[in-house]
Design a protein around this motif. Structure first.
Motif, PDB file in Angstrom:
ATOM      1  N   GLY A 210      -2.474  11.261   4.686  1.00 11.90           N
ATOM      2  CA  GLY A 210      -1.003  10.213   5.068  1.00 11.90           C
ATOM      3  C   GLY A 210      -1.865   8.498   4.622  1.00 11.90           C
ATOM      4  O   GLY A 210      -0.867   7.648   4.818  1.00 11.90           O
TER       5      GLY A 210
ATOM      6  N   SER B 131      -3.380   6.238   1.328  1.00  8.55           N
ATOM      7  CA  SER B 131      -2.688   5.610  -0.950  1.00  8.55           C
ATOM      8  C   SER B 131      -3.537   6.224  -1.314  1.00  8.55           C
ATOM      9  O   SER B 131      -4.473   6.508  -2.060  1.00  8.55           O
ATOM     10  CB  SER B 131      -2.651   3.931  -0.466  1.00  8.55           C
ATOM     11  OG  SER B 131      -2.420   4.093   1.258  1.00  8.55           O
TER      12      SER B 131
ATOM     13  N   ASP C  70      -1.839  -1.801   5.217  1.00  5.06           N
ATOM     14  CA  ASP C  70      -1.123  -1.044   5.507  1.00  5.06           C
ATOM     15  C   ASP C  70      -1.101  -0.408   7.033  1.00  5.06           C
ATOM     16  O   ASP C  70      -2.127  -0.265   7.808  1.00  5.06           O
ATOM     17  CB  ASP C  70      -1.213   0.309   3.922  1.00  5.06           C
ATOM     18  CG  ASP C  70      -0.549  -0.466   2.908  1.00  5.06           C
ATOM     19  OD1 ASP C  70      -0.456  -1.786   2.567  1.00  5.06           O
ATOM     20  OD2 ASP C  70      -0.466   0.392   1.674  1.00  5.06           O
ATOM     21  N   ASP C  71       0.250   0.297   6.767  1.00  7.29           N
ATOM     22  CA  ASP C  71       0.081   1.713   7.911  1.00  7.29           C
ATOM     23  C   ASP C  71       0.165   0.882   9.382  1.00  7.29           C
ATOM     24  O   ASP C  71       0.251   1.853   9.857  1.00  7.29           O
ATOM     25  CB  ASP C  71      -0.699   2.599   7.833  1.00  7.29           C
ATOM     26  CG  ASP C  71      -1.097   3.574   6.340  1.00  7.29           C
ATOM     27  OD1 ASP C  71       0.375   2.924   6.077  1.00  7.29           O
ATOM     28  OD2 ASP C  71      -1.289   4.081   6.477  1.00  7.29           O
TER      29      ASP C  71
ATOM     30  N   HIS D  30       6.848  -1.501   4.604  1.00  4.23           N
ATOM     31  CA  HIS D  30       5.889  -0.089   3.662  1.00  4.23           C
ATOM     32  C   HIS D  30       6.961   1.015   3.927  1.00  4.23           C
ATOM     33  O   HIS D  30       6.865   2.082   4.495  1.00  4.23           O
ATOM     34  CB  HIS D  30       4.373  -0.120   4.863  1.00  4.23           C
ATOM     35  CG  HIS D  30       4.036   1.242   3.699  1.00  4.23           C
ATOM     36  ND1 HIS D  30       4.192   1.219   2.286  1.00  4.23           N
ATOM     37  CD2 HIS D  30       2.259   1.555   4.454  1.00  4.23           C
ATOM     38  CE1 HIS D  30       2.666   1.775   2.436  1.00  4.23           C
ATOM     39  NE2 HIS D  30       1.707   2.960   3.119  1.00  4.23           N
TER      40      HIS D  30
ATOM     41  N   HIS E 267       7.107   5.897   6.532  1.00  5.71           N
ATOM     42  CA  HIS E 267       5.572   6.415   5.818  1.00  5.71           C
ATOM     43  C   HIS E 267       6.169   7.626   5.017  1.00  5.71           C
ATOM     44  O   HIS E 267       5.098   8.017   4.676  1.00  5.71           O
ATOM     45  CB  HIS E 267       4.601   6.358   6.252  1.00  5.71           C
ATOM     46  CG  HIS E 267       3.921   6.130   5.771  1.00  5.71           C
ATOM     47  ND1 HIS E 267       2.843   6.613   4.846  1.00  5.71           N
ATOM     48  CD2 HIS E 267       2.731   5.357   5.396  1.00  5.71           C
ATOM     49  CE1 HIS E 267       1.300   6.247   3.891  1.00  5.71           C
ATOM     50  NE2 HIS E 267       2.087   5.433   4.684  1.00  5.71           N
TER      51      HIS E 267
ATOM     52  N   PHE F 113       2.084   5.636   0.041  1.00  8.81           N
ATOM     53  CA  PHE F 113       0.978   6.065  -1.393  1.00  8.81           C
ATOM     54  C   PHE F 113       0.978   6.056  -2.185  1.00  8.81           C
ATOM     55  O   PHE F 113      -0.062   6.153  -2.626  1.00  8.81           O
ATOM     56  CB  PHE F 113       1.119   7.890  -1.400  1.00  8.81           C
ATOM     57  CG  PHE F 113       1.413   9.247  -0.057  1.00  8.81           C
ATOM     58  CD1 PHE F 113       0.492   9.212   1.051  1.00  8.81           C
ATOM     59  CD2 PHE F 113       2.961   8.858   0.369  1.00  8.81           C
ATOM     60  CE1 PHE F 113       1.340   9.073   2.204  1.00  8.81           C
ATOM     61  CE2 PHE F 113       3.159   9.619   1.785  1.00  8.81           C
ATOM     62  CZ  PHE F 113       1.934   9.983   2.752  1.00  8.81           C
TER      63      PHE F 113
HETATM   64 ZN   LIG Z   1       0.727   3.558   3.432  1.00  9.54          ZN
END
Ligand SMILES: [Zn+2]
Length: 259
Positions: free
Chosen positions: A36, A38, A65-66, A118, A122, A159
């Motif tokens: 999950g 990148s 990120d995330d 993002h 996801h 990703f």
């Molecule tokens: Zn991500």
């Protein structure tokens, strides 16, 4: 120029081009996909320019990120205390739900950090059709606008996965940001020193004047609590300015968002 020198120059140019292009997918990258986090897979639609590096000299853009997640608020405080800026590529629902961290997102925005997209949840955009891709973007835009009053014009595909359709669809409305340096923090969650080494070795070597866009994840505890403060200190000690992605591209703040 002597033939040998010319050949060396060609090799150098080729390497530079290659390094600046998206890294090629590997087996480990497939693990990344599953985990999950990148990876970066290339192939933009013709005419769509992807952002890998800063253009303003002496800048470094740290990107997270995330999130948003439980460490976001403390990260914002940390950056504020160091007079530094960060960019947060956030989701609607990933490790956390955006509504649960609305206060942290608001604080990040109010402090001058860049809030970027993002996608909503996801998903891998390369598995979607244009309608689904737009839905991923729109749903998060609406959620972000509810919190900060504007929606982002910068995005990073989950990703780092892109194809012709993704870049064509998303690139029409957003600046697509990949990265030039990957801390790979998700590969060694308990070893923040390896991530810091990316700053000390690769980022320093890549360009003594900065110019790097660095990828890490705000959902990883040691990235948030151990790596980031040391990375900020390291970057500042080298005389590079920590700015948002928008700033490191020389773009005015008004262009990072739309009403
Ligand atoms: Zn991500």
């Amino acid at each position: 120029m002597a033939p040998i020198a010319r050949l060396a120059m060609a090799v150098l140019l080729f390497s530079a081009t290659f390094i600046n292009a998206a890294p090629t997918a590997t087996t480990a990258d497939n693990d990344a996909h599953i985990a999950g986090y990148s990876r970066a897979v290339s192939a933009a639609a013709p005419g769509v320019k992807l952002v890998y590096k800063c253009t303003v000299p002496n800048t470094v853009a740290m990107t997270f990120d995330d999130g948003p997640f439980e460490y976001t608020a403390d990260l914002v405080k940390l950056f504020n205390s160091k007079n530094a800026k960060a960019t947060f590529f956030i989701n609607g629902q990933n490790n956390g739900k955006i509504t649960d961290y609305a206060g942290a997102v608001k604080q990040a925005y109010a402090s001058g950090h860049q809030i970027a997209s993002h996608t909503w949840d996801h998903g891998d955009l390369t598995t979607m059709n244009a309608k689904q891709i737009n839905a991923e973007m729109d749903k998060l835009d609406v959620a972000i606008k509810k919190i900060i009053g504007v929606s982002p014009t910068y995005m990073r595909p989950p990703f780092g996965n892109i194809n012709d359709l993704v870049t064509k669809t998303v690139g029409a409305r957003y600046t697509i940001v990949i990265w030039s340096q990957d801390t790979n923090d998700w590969r060694h969650e308990n070893d923040w020193k390896s991530s810091l080494k990316v700053y000390q070795d690769k980022i320093k070597k890549a360009n003594g004047k900065g110019g790097e866009i660095v990828l890490q994840h705000e959902t990883i505890k040691l990235t948030a609590q151990e790596l980031t403060k040391r990375a900020i200190d390291y970057v500042q000690k080298n005389g590079w300015k920590l700015v948002t992605v928008g700033e490191c591209l020389g773009k005015d703040k008004a262009t990072w968002y739309r009403k």
